[in-house]
Every structure is written in C-alpha cells, then in structure tokens.
Scaffold this motif. Structure first.
Motif, PDB file in Angstrom:
ATOM      1  N   THR A  27       0.444  -1.111   0.053  1.00 28.40           N
ATOM      2  CA  THR A  27       0.114  -0.240  -0.040  1.00 28.40           C
ATOM      3  C   THR A  27       1.113   1.262   0.169  1.00 28.40           C
ATOM      4  OG1 THR A  27       0.122   0.186   1.995  1.00 28.40           O
ATOM      5  CG2 THR A  27      -1.840  -1.100   1.769  1.00 28.40           C
ATOM      6  N   PHE A  28       0.179   2.135  -0.318  1.00 29.58           N
ATOM      7  CA  PHE A  28       0.864   3.731  -0.601  1.00 29.58           C
ATOM      8  C   PHE A  28      -0.015   4.606   0.193  1.00 29.58           C
ATOM      9  CE2 PHE A  28       1.531   7.851  -1.567  1.00 29.58           C
ATOM     10  CZ  PHE A  28       2.677   8.005  -1.619  1.00 29.58           C
ATOM     11  N   ASN A  29       0.470   5.452   1.246  1.00 28.21           N
ATOM     12  CA  ASN A  29      -0.506   6.075   2.145  1.00 28.21           C
ATOM     13  C   ASN A  29      -1.750   5.830   2.446  1.00 28.21           C
ATOM     14  OD1 ASN A  29       1.104   9.103   2.028  1.00 28.21           O
ATOM     15  ND2 ASN A  29       0.061   9.314  -0.124  1.00 28.21           N
ATOM     16  N   ALA A  30      -1.018   4.824   3.236  1.00 32.09           N
ATOM     17  CA  ALA A  30      -2.487   3.521   4.255  1.00 32.09           C
ATOM     18  C   ALA A  30      -2.390   4.366   5.083  1.00 32.09           C
ATOM     19  CB  ALA A  30      -2.527   1.738   3.893  1.00 32.09           C
ATOM     20  N   LYS A  31      -1.453   4.678   5.533  1.00 30.43           N
ATOM     21  CA  LYS A  31      -0.569   4.918   7.341  1.00 30.43           C
ATOM     22  C   LYS A  31      -0.706   6.596   7.539  1.00 30.43           C
ATOM     23  CE  LYS A  31       0.307   1.710   9.526  1.00 30.43           C
ATOM     24  NZ  LYS A  31       1.287   0.725  10.459  1.00 30.43           N
ATOM     25  N   ASN A  32      -0.922   6.714   6.120  1.00 28.75           N
ATOM     26  CA  ASN A  32       0.086   9.261   6.554  1.00 28.75           C
ATOM     27  C   ASN A  32      -1.859   9.574   6.958  1.00 28.75           C
ATOM     28  OD1 ASN A  32       0.800  10.988   6.589  1.00 28.75           O
ATOM     29  ND2 ASN A  32       1.119  10.749   4.599  1.00 28.75           N
ATOM     30  N   VAL A  33      -1.207  10.160   8.377  1.00 30.93           N
ATOM     31  CA  VAL A  33      -2.816  10.507   8.561  1.00 30.93           C
ATOM     32  C   VAL A  33      -3.176  11.544   7.558  1.00 30.93           C
ATOM     33  CG1 VAL A  33      -3.373  12.509  10.386  1.00 30.93           C
ATOM     34  CG2 VAL A  33      -2.470  10.111  10.436  1.00 30.93           C
ATOM     35  N   ASN A  34      -1.765  12.824   7.733  1.00 34.01           N
ATOM     36  CA  ASN A  34      -2.360  13.672   6.211  1.00 34.01           C
ATOM     37  C   ASN A  34      -1.294  13.299   4.997  1.00 34.01           C
ATOM     38  OD1 ASN A  34      -3.889  16.083   7.863  1.00 34.01           O
ATOM     39  ND2 ASN A  34      -1.836  15.390   8.950  1.00 34.01           N
ATOM     40  N   TYR A  35      -2.163  13.299   3.832  1.00 39.57           N
ATOM     41  CA  TYR A  35      -1.809  12.895   2.553  1.00 39.57           C
ATOM     42  C   TYR A  35      -1.573  14.237   1.392  1.00 39.57           C
ATOM     43  CZ  TYR A  35      -6.036  11.319   0.624  1.00 39.57           C
ATOM     44  OH  TYR A  35      -7.154  11.048   0.650  1.00 39.57           O
ATOM     45  N   LEU A  36      -0.295  13.963   0.797  1.00 39.64           N
ATOM     46  CA  LEU A  36      -1.001  14.839  -0.464  1.00 39.64           C
ATOM     47  C   LEU A  36      -0.972  13.761  -2.057  1.00 39.64           C
ATOM     48  CD1 LEU A  36       1.923  17.282  -0.101  1.00 39.64           C
ATOM     49  CD2 LEU A  36      -0.815  17.827  -0.483  1.00 39.64           C
ATOM     50  N   ARG A  37      -0.057  12.782  -2.256  1.00 40.46           N
ATOM     51  CA  ARG A  37      -0.517  11.727  -3.423  1.00 40.46           C
ATOM     52  C   ARG A  37      -1.383  10.996  -3.066  1.00 40.46           C
ATOM     53  NH1 ARG A  37       4.754   9.378  -5.570  1.00 40.46           N
ATOM     54  NH2 ARG A  37       3.626   8.960  -6.533  1.00 40.46           N
ATOM     55  N   THR A  38      -2.862   9.926  -3.951  1.00 37.95           N
ATOM     56  CA  THR A  38      -3.678   9.710  -3.790  1.00 37.95           C
ATOM     57  C   THR A  38      -3.098   8.624  -3.054  1.00 37.95           C
ATOM     58  OG1 THR A  38      -5.020  10.944  -5.530  1.00 37.95           O
ATOM     59  CG2 THR A  38      -5.079   8.630  -4.633  1.00 37.95           C
ATOM     60  N   PRO A  39      -3.337   8.151  -2.359  1.00 38.40           N
ATOM     61  CA  PRO A  39      -3.110   6.714  -1.872  1.00 38.40           C
ATOM     62  C   PRO A  39      -3.574   5.565  -2.554  1.00 38.40           C
ATOM     63  CG  PRO A  39      -4.767   8.136  -0.185  1.00 38.40           C
ATOM     64  CD  PRO A  39      -4.745   8.914  -1.809  1.00 38.40           C
TER      65      PRO A  39
END
Length: 315
Positions: free
Chosen positions: A57-69
């Motif tokens: 996964t990518f950005n599955a656990k990042n509270v704040n993200y810029l790139r689409t999960p």
C-alpha cells in the motif's frame, strides 16, 4: 502501477484503499495494513496464485497526505498474462502512475460500512498458513463483486473528496461524473460548493480555505477565510466541533493528531464537510456580552463527514 482496490484475504472482501485507511485509524478495529495480506482484485488472476502473492500500500497509514493513496505491486508480485494490474500493463493501456484519482464512486453512502474479519491477520511479509477451504473457495469465486473494478459506492468521505481535489484541473470530467448522496443526485462539480456560496443550495459538500483553527483544548472551531454576503453585508463562517463529538469518535487519536497539526500549520489548508449547512446566528460579543454579532455557523454532527487537508491548485 497504482490501483484503488485490492482483495483482503482476512476480510474475504475487496476493499478500496480508503476502506483500508478507515480501518487503520479505527481504534475499535484490530487492523494494521502492514500485517494484512492484500491480493490482486482480478478474480482470475488471484485464483492462479497462492495467498503469498501479495500487494503493498501507499499512504495507507499517513494521516495527512498529498499524493493519492493506492495499492501497488511489490517487486515479486505476479499476475497472469493480460491482467490489467500487472506492472507492465500500464504501458499498453496508457495508464500512468500519477497523483490523480480515477476511480470515481457514483454514490456516497451515509451509513458506515461494516467489516467482518473471516480469518486471523498474518504478516504480509510472512509465509501464509494454509487457507481454510471456505476462504480459498471464496477467494477464487467471490460473490462480493462481479468484476475487479473499484466499488461504485463508498462510505468513506475521503474518496469523493480526493476525486474532486485531484481532478480539479479537469472541470469537464468533474461536470460529467455523477454522484449520489441520499436522495440527491448531481455531478461532482455541482455537489462541491465553495463555502462563500453556501446559501445557493443545502445538502451539498461545502469547502473553503481555513483562516484559523481555534483550539479550546477539548473542542475546536474552524474559521473560514471567505465570507458569506447576506443582505448586502459580509458574515464570517465557521464550524464547531464539540468535546462530546470528538471524545466519542472511534478515530479520535488520528483526528486529534491531524487537527492539532493543522492548527499550528502555516501551509494553506482546506476544510470539506457534509451533513450540516451553516446558518446565520447571533453570537454574544466577548467585549460586551450584551451586544451580539452575526455569523454563519454550524455544529458538525459527524466527524466521518469532515476532512482537513491540503488541496493544491483548488483555487
């Protein structure tokens, strides 16, 4: 290659990456996407390999993200010939690994999705134990979805918001994609309404740039930059988040991390919310409680339907 949906071996369901984020932050759920095995959403492809042929996964656990999960293939992930999720398949189809969300749900469901675990969680990096016969059978003949595409419904507010934000430069697409919420159906472009135009219609997704977040220790108030013109006068707009609402929220820890960071941030942040429409209220003045002033305000009723995030290019 990035894609929005994967099959969860332990839940025996196809989940969107937004479902996975929802479960990661839910303090009532025993879920950690780093330990959960996710397999190819293509039923035929999944049936050709064992449960160790996993995705990441990518950005599955990042509270704040810029790139689409999204989900993505690991270096050793295998696919059958012709599977649209193979790493080299994007070259033939013209797909790209950009930051745009292309899986538009056609309906935002207001009732939260329930997730029922079918088997114990195992590490995605460990060798899986033999699968129960029922799970193995369902993995190859799943009835939850008839194809490998993303679900056309979602109960996770972040999904339609990401569709809108990441495609803000393509107004024609946003004006063409339909979205249903409750009994109301419109396009994505029509459903998302700037906060200064909140009087145009009720029951929409309102959004605006945040001017300030007032931290009252146990509650918060979000003030918007833009004002609403009413009777030829400008009025400030805010939404209030009560202590009771926050304390009872199942994603309380992640939410407090996010809003406290936002309150101290110097970066441009935006708030999106659904379910309430700020209305003109008379508020006592701090300097002179006998005097009042007008402000458009609303008490948020459901934190599942509120998001604070960056949104580059939205204005």
């Amino acid at each position: 290659m990035k894609f929005d949906t994967a099959y969860s071996l332990t839940l025996d369901e196809k989940l969107s990456i937004y479902d996975v984020r929802e479960l990661n932050f839910d303090e009532t759920a025993d879920f950690d996407s780093d330990r959960e095995p996710f397999l190819c959403p293509n039923d035929a492809c999944r049936a050709a390999f064992d449960g160790g042929n996993v995705l990441s996964t990518f950005n599955a656990k990042n509270v704040n993200y810029l790139r689409t999960p999204h989900f993505k293939n690991k270096p050793g992930t295998r696919h059958i010939k012709g599977c649209r999720y193979a790493s080299d398949h994007k070259t033939a189809t013209g797909e790209s690994d950009d930051e745009r969300e292309d899986n538009f749900p056609s309906e935002f469901v207001l009732t939260r999705r329930q997730y029922l675990r079918k088997s114990p969680a195992i590490s995605a990096d460990a060798s899986p134990s033999p699968e129960p016969a029922s799970v193995a059978e369902n993995r190859t003949q799943t009835s939850h979805h008839n194809n490998d595409t993303a679900p056309d419904k979602t109960s996770v507010f972040a999904h339609p918001v990401e569709c809108y934000v990441s495609n803000i430069d393509d107004k024609d697409k946003l004006k063409a994609m339909p979205l249903k919420i409750g009994e109301h159906t419109a396009t994505y472009w029509a459903f998302f309404k700037k906060i200064e135009y909140l009087q145009d219609n009720k029951g929409l997704i309102y959004w605006g740039r945040i001017k300030a977040i007032k931290d009252y220790i146990s509650s918060f108030r979000i003030d918007f930059e833009k004002k609403v013109w009413f009777d030829k006068k400008p009025y400030s707009v805010n939404v209030y988040l009560s202590k009771k609402l926050i304390d009872s929220y199942r994603k309380r820890t992640a939410f407090l991390e996010q809003i406290k960071a936002a309150a101290g941030s110097q970066r441009p942040l935006y708030c999106f919310f659904y379910g309430v429409t700020p209305e003109l209220k008379q508020v006592p003045s701090k300097q002179n409680p006998e005097q009042t002033f007008g402000v458009f305000s609303a008490n948020i009723e459901n934190l599942d339907h509120l998001i604070i995030r960056e949104a580059p290019g939205i204005e």
